[in-house]
Write a protein that holds these residues in place. Structure first.
Motif, PDB file in Angstrom:
ATOM      1  N   ARG A  46       0.812  -1.136   0.106  1.00 12.72           N
ATOM      2  CA  ARG A  46       0.024   0.188   0.093  1.00 12.72           C
ATOM      3  C   ARG A  46       0.851   1.250   0.051  1.00 12.72           C
ATOM      4  NH1 ARG A  46      -2.679  -3.051  -1.580  1.00 12.72           N
ATOM      5  NH2 ARG A  46      -4.753  -3.790  -0.841  1.00 12.72           N
ATOM      6  N   ARG A  47       0.304   2.318  -0.546  1.00 11.69           N
ATOM      7  CA  ARG A  47       0.981   3.745  -0.562  1.00 11.69           C
ATOM      8  C   ARG A  47       1.329   4.038   0.537  1.00 11.69           C
ATOM      9  NH1 ARG A  47      -3.650   7.091  -3.524  1.00 11.69           N
ATOM     10  NH2 ARG A  47      -3.892   5.164  -4.456  1.00 11.69           N
ATOM     11  N   TYR A  48       0.875   3.734   1.794  1.00 12.71           N
ATOM     12  CA  TYR A  48       1.418   4.536   3.080  1.00 12.71           C
ATOM     13  C   TYR A  48       2.408   3.488   3.743  1.00 12.71           C
ATOM     14  CZ  TYR A  48      -2.427   1.193   4.465  1.00 12.71           C
ATOM     15  OH  TYR A  48      -3.282   0.184   4.461  1.00 12.71           O
ATOM     16  N   HIS A  49       2.531   2.457   3.364  1.00 15.35           N
ATOM     17  CA  HIS A  49       4.060   1.745   3.809  1.00 15.35           C
ATOM     18  C   HIS A  49       5.196   2.478   3.979  1.00 15.35           C
ATOM     19  CE1 HIS A  49       1.826  -2.307   3.113  1.00 15.35           C
ATOM     20  NE2 HIS A  49       1.118  -1.715   4.053  1.00 15.35           N
ATOM     21  N   GLY A  50       5.973   2.340   4.908  1.00 16.13           N
ATOM     22  CA  GLY A  50       7.147   2.623   5.036  1.00 16.13           C
ATOM     23  C   GLY A  50       8.023   2.376   3.960  1.00 16.13           C
ATOM     24  N   TYR A  51       9.053   3.088   3.562  1.00 13.44           N
ATOM     25  CA  TYR A  51       9.989   3.006   2.407  1.00 13.44           C
ATOM     26  C   TYR A  51      11.415   3.405   2.795  1.00 13.44           C
ATOM     27  CZ  TYR A  51       9.688   8.150   1.719  1.00 13.44           C
ATOM     28  OH  TYR A  51      10.086   9.497   1.492  1.00 13.44           O
ATOM     29  N   GLN A  52      12.338   2.758   1.917  1.00 14.93           N
ATOM     30  CA  GLN A  52      13.545   3.146   2.143  1.00 14.93           C
ATOM     31  C   GLN A  52      14.185   3.454   0.676  1.00 14.93           C
ATOM     32  OE1 GLN A  52      15.968  -0.205   3.283  1.00 14.93           O
ATOM     33  NE2 GLN A  52      17.957   0.819   3.656  1.00 14.93           N
ATOM     34  N   LEU A  53      15.032   4.721   0.778  1.00 15.48           N
ATOM     35  CA  LEU A  53      15.803   5.049  -0.481  1.00 15.48           C
ATOM     36  C   LEU A  53      17.117   4.290  -0.712  1.00 15.48           C
ATOM     37  CD1 LEU A  53      15.765   7.038  -3.076  1.00 15.48           C
ATOM     38  CD2 LEU A  53      17.002   8.515  -1.402  1.00 15.48           C
ATOM     39  N   VAL A  54      17.002   3.506  -1.988  1.00 11.82           N
ATOM     40  CA  VAL A  54      18.338   2.660  -2.358  1.00 11.82           C
ATOM     41  C   VAL A  54      18.946   3.651  -3.474  1.00 11.82           C
ATOM     42  CG1 VAL A  54      18.937   0.419  -3.139  1.00 11.82           C
ATOM     43  CG2 VAL A  54      17.164   0.653  -1.566  1.00 11.82           C
ATOM     44  N   ASP A  55      20.026   4.004  -3.308  1.00 14.83           N
ATOM     45  CA  ASP A  55      21.010   4.588  -4.093  1.00 14.83           C
ATOM     46  C   ASP A  55      22.099   3.830  -4.853  1.00 14.83           C
ATOM     47  OD1 ASP A  55      22.395   6.262  -6.043  1.00 14.83           O
ATOM     48  OD2 ASP A  55      22.659   7.766  -4.408  1.00 14.83           O
ATOM     49  N   GLY A  56      21.979   3.395  -6.138  1.00 20.52           N
ATOM     50  CA  GLY A  56      23.201   2.594  -6.524  1.00 20.52           C
ATOM     51  C   GLY A  56      24.479   3.285  -6.912  1.00 20.52           C
ATOM     52  N   GLY A  57      24.508   4.709  -6.460  1.00 25.41           N
ATOM     53  CA  GLY A  57      25.503   5.201  -6.594  1.00 25.41           C
ATOM     54  C   GLY A  57      25.840   6.046  -7.969  1.00 25.41           C
ATOM     55  N   ARG A  58      24.963   5.830  -8.743  1.00 27.31           N
ATOM     56  CA  ARG A  58      25.063   6.401 -10.523  1.00 27.31           C
ATOM     57  C   ARG A  58      23.698   7.052 -10.637  1.00 27.31           C
ATOM     58  NH1 ARG A  58      24.047   2.304 -13.750  1.00 27.31           N
ATOM     59  NH2 ARG A  58      23.327   0.727 -12.221  1.00 27.31           N
ATOM     60  N   PHE A  59      23.357   7.591  -9.544  1.00 28.21           N
ATOM     61  CA  PHE A  59      21.925   8.365  -9.749  1.00 28.21           C
ATOM     62  C   PHE A  59      22.547   9.930  -9.744  1.00 28.21           C
ATOM     63  CE2 PHE A  59      18.703  11.144  -7.697  1.00 28.21           C
ATOM     64  CZ  PHE A  59      17.821  11.294  -8.561  1.00 28.21           C
ATOM     65  N   THR A  60      21.785  10.445 -10.863  1.00 29.75           N
ATOM     66  CA  THR A  60      21.906  11.902 -11.105  1.00 29.75           C
ATOM     67  C   THR A  60      20.901  12.731 -10.685  1.00 29.75           C
ATOM     68  OG1 THR A  60      21.442  11.679 -13.349  1.00 29.75           O
ATOM     69  CG2 THR A  60      23.864  11.368 -12.824  1.00 29.75           C
ATOM     70  N   LEU A  61      21.131  13.856 -10.130  1.00 30.54           N
ATOM     71  CA  LEU A  61      19.840  14.754  -9.712  1.00 30.54           C
ATOM     72  C   LEU A  61      19.534  15.495 -10.750  1.00 30.54           C
ATOM     73  CD1 LEU A  61      18.071  15.608  -7.153  1.00 30.54           C
ATOM     74  CD2 LEU A  61      19.981  17.448  -6.779  1.00 30.54           C
ATOM     75  N   TRP A  62      20.432  16.070 -11.508  1.00 29.98           N
ATOM     76  CA  TRP A  62      19.733  16.926 -12.624  1.00 29.98           C
ATOM     77  C   TRP A  62      19.558  16.303 -14.008  1.00 29.98           C
ATOM     78  CZ3 TRP A  62      18.298  21.354 -10.019  1.00 29.98           C
ATOM     79  CH2 TRP A  62      18.966  21.411  -8.812  1.00 29.98           C
ATOM     80  N   GLY A  63      19.923  14.935 -13.959  1.00 26.39           N
ATOM     81  CA  GLY A  63      20.038  14.285 -15.519  1.00 26.39           C
ATOM     82  C   GLY A  63      21.333  14.178 -15.844  1.00 26.39           C
ATOM     83  N   PRO A  64      21.597  13.187 -16.691  1.00 23.44           N
ATOM     84  CA  PRO A  64      23.067  13.131 -17.316  1.00 23.44           C
ATOM     85  C   PRO A  64      23.334  14.197 -18.431  1.00 23.44           C
ATOM     86  CG  PRO A  64      21.426  11.415 -17.970  1.00 23.44           C
ATOM     87  CD  PRO A  64      20.630  12.110 -17.123  1.00 23.44           C
TER      88      PRO A  64
END
Length: 427
Positions: A46-64
């Motif tokens: 369900r949408r109200y469940h808790g979540y955890q952000l998983v970053d693989g180290g290759r994520f760009t905030l503004w776009g590549p």
């Protein structure tokens, strides 16, 4: 084997290896940012469940395409560095982000993305509401424009620069006003453990230093406005112009003394322009009164004014002669005896040419000045002619005889003014 290391969204089956959201209550539920933001639900998730952000180290905030390879970890380190070291310390910030980033790259990335980018435009408004306006500084800066706007260097020779201790490239002097003013801030330093009293004391020192800088600049402006440097060096460039200026009257000198308190609010040129304009106003008012007098007498053209002035002088001369004749007739023998005595006083000039053309007052004037009647008549004609041409607006150059010195000229001008031949403005 390479496909086994990739992660996919359980809702849209898109690859989520760089960044994904993992549910902390449901097992093996990982969503992409798009599905997570839309509130996707699948199975028992369900949408109200808790979540955890998983970053693989290759994520760009503004776009590549706009980032140049900046990952989310580097973005976080950059924000930590700007908070710790402050804006402008790009070397320390680059060392904090990592060895792969140079200070120039750190500066360009922060300015382009966080200041001029969409985030900066959204967070930094164009106009700050309820901002207090500093009316003492029109530019809004901590220093007045007179301190931030450089003045042109003085136009003096190298020897004169050495004499004054002047540095033209910096527009500065070796010995300034209040030479030790920099000691107020030379030992100041900002420490993170300073209490409120120490901070306020340092601010007071900076405020005193700024006031001393303003006083320095004010003195430099006064020296330039009133040409004190050329006067100190003994070469006043305006000496020739002063010789060509008009003569200042006694009334204007008294007015200058009364308006002396205005010197601190006006420059030398502005003050001279003020009095020149006042002199022009006075001359215009006199000209207006003269034109109004012509209009009252029915004269509507300037060429008619010369004839009017000549006729007026003839009438006044006739009145003067009639008055002198009536006074002589009324006085009787005593008056004639007195006139005989006066004729004795005119013995030196009575036999000279032109004596019969003079009035009694003019005979006394010529006798007292030891001036021949012919010469007096010549000077009188030239002065009246120049006066009439000046009244008509015709430029004329007076050609007085060489034997007429300043004393004789002044006595004759005063006599003609008192007799009504010329006006007081001309004298």
């Amino acid at each position: 084997m390479a496909e086994l290391g990739k992660k996919y969204c359980v809702y849209c089956l898109a690859e989520v290896s760089p960044l994904r959201f993992r549910c902390t209550e449901c097992q093996d539920i990982e969503l992409c940012p798009e599905c997570f933001s839309a509130g996707a639900e699948i199975g028992h998730h369900r949408r109200y469940h808790g979540y955890q952000l998983v970053d693989g180290g290759r994520f760009t905030l503004w776009g590549p395409e706009a980032e140049g390879g900046w990952t989310s970890r580097e973005e976080q380190l950059l924000l930590d560095a700007i908070e710790q070291f402050g804006f402008g310390n790009w070397e320390d910030m680059a060392a904090h982000v990592g060895a792969s980033r140079t200070p120039q790259e750190v500066m360009e990335h922060y300015v382009s993305m966080y200041i001029h980018g969409n985030l900066g435009k959204a967070c930094i408004p164009d106009t700050i509401p309820n901002r207090v306006t500093d009316h003492t500084c029109p530019s809004g800066g901590p220093l007045s424009p007179s301190l931030t706007t450089p003045l042109p260097p003085l136009d003096i020779s190298v020897a004169e620069q050495q004499q004054l201790g002047y540095m033209p490239l910096r527009d500065d002097y070796e010995i300034e006003y209040d030479q030790d003013a920099e000691t107020l801030i030379s030992g100041l330093s900002v420490n993170y453990d300073d209490d409120d009293v120490e901070i306020e004391l340092k601010r007071a020192h900076v405020d005193m230093y700024v006031r001393k800088l303003r006083e320095r600049q004010r003195r430099k402006n006064i020296a330039r406005d009133y040409n004190l440097v050329p006067a100190f060096l003994g070469k006043d460039k305006k000496e020739k112009e002063r010789a060509a200026r008009r003569k200042v009257t006694k009334e204007e000198k008294e007015l200058r003394l009364k308006l002396r308190p205005l010197y601190q609010f006006m420059s030398c040129k502005e003050f001279d322009d003020l009095f020149e304009n006042m002199h022009k106003e006075k001359m215009l008012r006199a000209k207006i009164r003269e034109l109004q007098r012509y209009r009252r007498n029915g004269i509507t053209k300037m060429e008619e004014s010369a004839e009017y002035e000549a006729a007026r002088h003839k009438r006044e001369k006739r009145k003067e002669n009639k008055a002198a004749a009536a006074a002589a007739a009324a006085a009787g023998g005593a008056k004639r005896g007195k006139e005989d005595g006066r004729d004795g006083e005119f013995a030196a000039i009575e036999h000279l040419p032109g004596f019969e053309l003079l009035s009694d007052r003019e005979k006394v004037l010529c006798s007292s000045l030891n001036l021949s009647p012919a010469r007096y008549v010549t000077v009188k004609t030239i002065i009246i002619k120049d006066h009439l041409q000046k009244r008509q607006g015709i430029p004329s150059k007076s050609r007085l005889p060489s034997y007429l010195d300043k004393v004789l000229k002044k006595r004759i001008l005063n006599f003609l003014t008192e007799s009504g031949w010329i006006s007081r403005d001309a004298s």
